[in-house]
Design an enzyme around this catalytic site. Structure first.
Site, PDB file in Angstrom:
ATOM      1  N   THR A  90     -20.458  -0.898  18.452  1.00  0.00           N
ATOM      2  CA  THR A  90     -20.955  -2.276  18.351  1.00  0.00           C
ATOM      3  C   THR A  90     -21.074  -2.923  19.728  1.00  0.00           C
ATOM      4  O   THR A  90     -22.052  -3.608  20.001  1.00  0.00           O
ATOM      5  CB  THR A  90     -20.041  -3.133  17.454  1.00  0.00           C
ATOM      6  OG1 THR A  90     -18.705  -3.040  17.932  1.00  0.00           O
ATOM      7  CG2 THR A  90     -20.084  -2.650  16.027  1.00  0.00           C
ATOM      8  N   THR A  91     -20.080  -2.701  20.561  1.00  0.00           N
ATOM      9  CA  THR A  91     -20.133  -3.319  21.888  1.00  0.00           C
ATOM     10  C   THR A  91     -21.319  -2.755  22.669  1.00  0.00           C
ATOM     11  O   THR A  91     -22.094  -3.512  23.264  1.00  0.00           O
ATOM     12  CB  THR A  91     -18.830  -3.047  22.665  1.00  0.00           C
ATOM     13  OG1 THR A  91     -17.735  -3.376  21.829  1.00  0.00           O
ATOM     14  CG2 THR A  91     -18.762  -3.861  23.928  1.00  0.00           C
ATOM     15  N   ASP A 149     -12.625  -4.942  19.551  1.00  0.00           N
ATOM     16  CA  ASP A 149     -13.711  -4.496  18.693  1.00  0.00           C
ATOM     17  C   ASP A 149     -14.870  -5.478  18.775  1.00  0.00           C
ATOM     18  O   ASP A 149     -14.723  -6.662  18.462  1.00  0.00           O
ATOM     19  CB  ASP A 149     -13.172  -4.405  17.265  1.00  0.00           C
ATOM     20  CG  ASP A 149     -14.188  -3.803  16.321  1.00  0.00           C
ATOM     21  OD1 ASP A 149     -14.678  -2.709  16.615  1.00  0.00           O
ATOM     22  OD2 ASP A 149     -14.503  -4.438  15.300  1.00  0.00           O
TER      23      ASP A 149
HETATM   24  P1  ADP Z   1     -18.217   0.419  21.356  1.00  0.00           P
HETATM   25  O1  ADP Z   1     -17.947  -0.799  20.532  1.00  0.00           O
HETATM   26  O2  ADP Z   1     -19.616   0.441  21.871  1.00  0.00           O
HETATM   27  O3  ADP Z   1     -17.812   1.681  20.686  1.00  0.00           O
HETATM   28  P2  ADP Z   1     -16.064   0.967  23.167  1.00  0.00           P
HETATM   29  O4  ADP Z   1     -15.210  -0.030  23.866  1.00  0.00           O
HETATM   30  O5  ADP Z   1     -15.458   1.779  22.093  1.00  0.00           O
HETATM   31  O6  ADP Z   1     -17.330   0.206  22.643  1.00  0.00           O
HETATM   32  O7  ADP Z   1     -16.649   1.925  24.288  1.00  0.00           O
HETATM   33  C1  ADP Z   1     -17.509   2.963  23.967  1.00  0.00           C
HETATM   34  C2  ADP Z   1     -17.974   3.660  25.218  1.00  0.00           C
HETATM   35  O8  ADP Z   1     -16.878   4.216  25.915  1.00  0.00           O
HETATM   36  C3  ADP Z   1     -18.891   4.802  24.847  1.00  0.00           C
HETATM   37  O9  ADP Z   1     -19.957   4.850  25.748  1.00  0.00           O
HETATM   38  C4  ADP Z   1     -17.981   6.004  25.005  1.00  0.00           C
HETATM   39  O10 ADP Z   1     -18.702   7.186  25.265  1.00  0.00           O
HETATM   40  C5  ADP Z   1     -17.133   5.593  26.170  1.00  0.00           C
HETATM   41  N1  ADP Z   1     -15.870   6.340  26.258  1.00  0.00           N
HETATM   42  C6  ADP Z   1     -14.950   6.512  25.304  1.00  0.00           C
HETATM   43  N2  ADP Z   1     -13.933   7.282  25.740  1.00  0.00           N
HETATM   44  C7  ADP Z   1     -14.204   7.592  27.016  1.00  0.00           C
HETATM   45  C8  ADP Z   1     -13.532   8.359  28.039  1.00  0.00           C
HETATM   46  N3  ADP Z   1     -12.361   8.934  27.808  1.00  0.00           N
HETATM   47  N4  ADP Z   1     -14.138   8.449  29.231  1.00  0.00           N
HETATM   48  C9  ADP Z   1     -15.301   7.840  29.475  1.00  0.00           C
HETATM   49  N5  ADP Z   1     -15.984   7.112  28.578  1.00  0.00           N
HETATM   50  C10 ADP Z   1     -15.452   6.987  27.360  1.00  0.00           C
END
Ligand code: ADP
Ligand code: MG
Length: 547
Positions: A98-99, A65
């Site tokens: 957040t990331t 996170d």
């Molecule tokens: P954040 O803290 O920004 O939410 P995450 O590690 O949760 O960081 O990553 C979010 C990113 O991953 C977003 O751009 C989201 O659309 C993408 N994402 C989530 N699930 C998938 C998936 N199954 N395939 C491709 N991209 C995904």
């Protein structure tokens, strides 16, 4: 002006003060901000890695996170701290993304650096970035698709997208269903989600697959008196905000009484006063009392004798939940108590929530459940997992998922994830850049390039060739496929809406706003005055007592 100020301070500042001005200041701050972006970058997306953080006393935290990571790291550089604030803002406003927000901030700073190297003034860069943000906001409004709040599939996809890449992923579909159940129950007829109504209980020592959403309220409290019943069927429930005690004034008087006879008289008087509070409750047929403040010892005994189960010092959120579940009205004054204020539950009973072989664990083993309430619409998420490290990280993931589902309902709009929206925005901003005059145009273009950091990083963390992935995505968007995003497994472009990679509109909109704010703030600083060394990194002891 710059030459004059750098070097020896002018005598106003103490000897220990360091001062960095002009381009040096900008370069230093920009580097610090980019460094923060680089730190979290590898954790982005479904295949993102986790970070293991160790604090100065050796406690370990494993997380994916963004905001948790940055908060637990000891970041001292003021410009880096501005970027950490981006994560905090994003967490506070929307709970997820957040990331991404931090990675975009770093990327904007990186893109600005090459413009500055080409002697474009920071003011032009800031102006261009702001212009580009406006273009992005307009495009986001246009691209967002409205959602039907009763469409469970969409809501579950939003929850699942948020849970992807986290420890929660092992049970992603189950947890997504649980989250949607909980949020739906906490939503009123107008689509407002009352976050207080959602309660998460975590237990470790069992499999995550045994997690569930249970209707009704669980209260992690024991009754104050040992003779109170522990299983009350057909329970009439009173939710009282105050104390069932003597008023403080009288306790004061009592404390000053020395003579035994007078003390006896006072005790008699006290009991009468307490009885005048307790007896009407019993006579009204109340079986379970939920009080917000204390319950006097003698009053506890009186309730116990009458077979009434009572809980004291129950917090506001639990009182609210119990009242809602049982259809009770919370009252603050017992004088006005009437039968219509009371609630009802099929059963209020003590329950063991995990086998005793996990005894010694820090969390409660038993709870009281209020089941079959007349009001309904309240439930508890029972989150289970192997170890407390796992449960804590999954809990963070669930909190985010609750936030995004709530957001989806309040925004009423969604966007495609998987880098699709960033790619579409980049292309739209790039073509709009032609209409921007002067040097700002270059900054608008740089902004568009900077947004591509999201699809690029998603490809990278999934182990695919970034260039190939970007080229393929760009081609799809050129053909008008707005929701073409990255399939993390294959590295190819897919329609991410169909694939269920969906995010609420505000996660993207807020991330862009926060990222541009932080980047432009940093770009506008040309003077750093510090009473000590500036460092990004973990050198001194951390003062947090969590962990
Ligand atoms: P954040 O803290 O920004 O939410 P995450 O590690 O949760 O960081 O990553 C979010 C990113 O991953 C977003 O751009 C989201 O659309 C993408 N994402 C989530 N699930 C998938 C998936 N199954 N395939 C491709 N991209 C995904
Ligand atoms: Mg996320």
């Amino acid at each position: 002006m710059q030459g004059q100020l750098s070097g020896r301070p002018t005598g106003v500042l103490s000897k220990n003060t360091t001062r960095t001005v002009g381009k040096d200041a900008l370069a230093m701050n920009s580097a610090a901000g980019q460094a923060v972006g680089m730190v979290v970058r590898t954790t982005l997306g479904p295949q993102g890695m986790d970070k293991l953080l160790v604090d100065s006393s050796g406690n370990v935290l494993v997380t994916n996170d963004g905001v948790t990571m940055l908060q637990e790291m000891d970041i001292e550089h003021p410009a880096a701290d501005l970027v950490v604030d981006v994560a905090r803002t994003q967490e506070a406003e929307v709970g997820d993304g957040t990331t991404s927000a931090v990675v975009i901030t770093g990327s904007l700073l990186e893109a600005a650096e090459s413009l500055l190297d080409d002697d474009i003034h920071p003011t032009a860069v800031v102006g261009g970035y702001r212009r580009a943000r406006q273009l992005a906001a307009g495009a986001i409004d246009e691209l967002a698709e409205s959602v039907d709040p009763t469409d469970r599939n969409i809501l579950e996809a939003v929850a699942a997208t948020s849970l992807t890449g986290k420890s929660a992923e092992q049970q992603r579909d189950l947890l997504a269903r649980i989250v949607v159940d909980a949020v739906t129950d906490a939503t009123d007829a107008y689509g407002n989600v009352d976050r207080d109504l959602i309660r998460l209980r975590t237990f470790y020592g069992q499999s995550m697959a045994e997690s569930e959403y249970r209707e009704g309220v669980t209260l992690g409290k024991r009754p104050p008196h040992p003779m109170m019943p522990e299983d009350v069927p057909d329970a009439t429930v009173l939710v009282f905000e105050g104390a069932i005690e003597l008023s403080e004034l009288e306790l004061d008087v009592e404390a000053r009484v020395s003579d035994a006879d007078t003390a006896g008289a006072f005790a008699e008087h006290d009991r009468e006063e307490l009885a005048s509070l307790v007896d009407p409750i019993i006579e009204m047929g109340v079986d379970v009392v939920v009080a917000g403040e204390g319950i006097d010892d003698w009053a506890q005994g009186r309730f116990a004798d009458a077979g009434v189960l009572a809980f004291r010092r129950v917090d506001e959120a639990d009182r609210k939940r119990i009242a809602r579940a049982t259809d009770a009205t919370r009252i603050a004054d017992l004088d006005i108590l009437e039968a219509k204020h009371l609630g009802f539950a099929d059963r209020v009973a003590r329950e063991r929530i995990r086998p005793t072989r996990y005894a010694g664990a820090a969390r409660p083993e038993r709870v009281f459940s209020f089941d079959g309430g007349a009001g309904g619409g309240v439930g508890t998420i029972w989150l289970r997992g192997g170890t407390d490290q796992v449960v804590d990280e999954v809990e963070r993931g669930i909190e985010d998922a609750i936030d995004v589902v709530s957001r989806t309902l309040s925004d009423g709009a969604i966007l495609p994830g998987g880098g699709a929206i960033e790619m579409e925005l980049a292309q739209r901003i790039r073509s709009a850049a032609a209409g921007v005059d002067g040097r700002e145009q270059l900054a608008v273009e740089a902004f568009a390039d900077a947004l591509e950091v999201i699809p690029r990083t998603l490809a990278q963390t999934a182990g695919h060739n970034q260039i190939d992935a970007l080229v393929e995505l760009a081609a799809r968007h050129d053909e008008g496929q707005r929701s073409a995003g990255l399939d993390a497994d294959s590295g190819h472009a897919v329609d991410v809406i169909e694939a269920g990679v969906i995010e609420p509109k505000s996660v993207k909109a807020t991330a862009l706003t926060a990222a541009v704010d932080a980047a432009t703030t940093i770009l506008r600083i040309d003077d750093v005055v510090a009473a000590g060394d500036l460092a990004v990194g973990d050198e001194s002891a951390d003062e947090t007592d969590e962990f």
